[in-house]
Design a protein around this motif. Structure first.
Motif, PDB file in Angstrom:
ATOM      1  N   ARG A  33       1.190   3.175   3.417  1.00  9.80           N
ATOM      2  CA  ARG A  33       0.089   2.218   3.250  1.00  9.80           C
ATOM      3  C   ARG A  33      -0.890   2.666   2.171  1.00  9.80           C
ATOM      4  O   ARG A  33      -1.488   1.835   1.495  1.00  9.80           O
ATOM      5  N   VAL A  34      -1.037   3.974   2.000  1.00 10.60           N
ATOM      6  CA  VAL A  34      -1.936   4.493   0.970  1.00 10.60           C
ATOM      7  C   VAL A  34      -1.229   4.552  -0.391  1.00 10.60           C
ATOM      8  O   VAL A  34      -1.869   4.508  -1.424  1.00 10.60           O
ATOM      9  N   GLY A  35       0.088   4.624  -0.376  1.00  8.28           N
ATOM     10  CA  GLY A  35       0.847   4.710  -1.622  1.00  8.28           C
ATOM     11  C   GLY A  35       1.244   6.119  -1.998  1.00  8.28           C
ATOM     12  O   GLY A  35       1.594   6.392  -3.145  1.00  8.28           O
ATOM     13  N   SER A  54       1.325   9.699  -6.482  1.00  7.40           N
ATOM     14  CA  SER A  54       1.584   8.299  -6.166  1.00  7.40           C
ATOM     15  C   SER A  54       1.919   7.533  -7.438  1.00  7.40           C
ATOM     16  O   SER A  54       1.724   8.035  -8.544  1.00  7.40           O
ATOM     17  N   VAL A  58      -4.763   6.275  -5.933  1.00  3.40           N
ATOM     18  CA  VAL A  58      -4.930   6.113  -4.486  1.00  3.40           C
ATOM     19  C   VAL A  58      -6.385   6.185  -4.041  1.00  3.40           C
ATOM     20  O   VAL A  58      -6.670   5.957  -2.860  1.00  3.40           O
ATOM     21  N   HIS A  60      -9.024   4.230  -4.312  1.00  2.00           N
ATOM     22  CA  HIS A  60      -9.518   3.032  -3.620  1.00  2.00           C
ATOM     23  C   HIS A  60      -8.712   2.744  -2.350  1.00  2.00           C
ATOM     24  O   HIS A  60      -9.238   2.227  -1.378  1.00  2.00           O
ATOM     25  N   ARG A  61      -7.435   3.114  -2.340  1.00  4.73           N
ATOM     26  CA  ARG A  61      -6.614   2.904  -1.143  1.00  4.73           C
ATOM     27  C   ARG A  61      -7.052   3.826  -0.011  1.00  4.73           C
ATOM     28  O   ARG A  61      -7.042   3.436   1.151  1.00  4.73           O
ATOM     29  N   SER A  64      -9.993   2.327   1.495  1.00  3.55           N
ATOM     30  CA  SER A  64      -9.692   1.111   2.258  1.00  3.55           C
ATOM     31  C   SER A  64      -9.111   1.397   3.634  1.00  3.55           C
ATOM     32  O   SER A  64      -9.184   0.544   4.523  1.00  3.55           O
TER      33      SER A  64
END
Length: 108
Positions: A33-35, A54, A58, A60-61, A64
């Motif tokens: 989900r985070v990449g 990644s 990542v 901003h991920r 989030s």
């Protein structure tokens, strides 16, 4: 490829516990989900380095998923072992991310 380096403090004696917590988490869906494509943890004289690789940035991920149950549980489990490098300025994971100031790659 994107790389993110998180710097914090950790007692070397806790490295196996920290590695086990990440191994459990990495077996689940949170890294996807985070990449995160790859994760490498380093220790050096009381410092902790967490390299995330990644396909995309990542930062901003990570922000989030901070409210995500899996992220909160992992963070809570890591709390006894990982301490901010500078507790006076730490508010979120972004405050522990190193800044790239030089990069080189060999042409093949």
């Amino acid at each position: 490829m994107s790389r993110t380096l998180i710097v914090a403090r950790m007692a070397e004696a806790d490295s196996e516990k920290v590695a086990a917590l990440f191994a459990d988490s990495d077996a689940g869906s949170l890294p996807h989900r985070v990449g995160v494509r790859a994760r490498t943890l380093f220790r050096y004289h009381g410092l902790y380095f967490h390299l995330i690789e990644s396909d995309h940035d990542v930062d901003h991920r990570i922000e989030s998923v901070r409210g995500d149950r899996d992220f909160r549980e992992l963070s809570a489990a890591l709390d006894p072992y990982i301490r901010p490098y500078d507790p006076d300025t730490w508010r979120s994971p972004a405050d522990a991310m190193a800044t790239v100031f030089y990069q080189w790659r060999r042409d093949d």
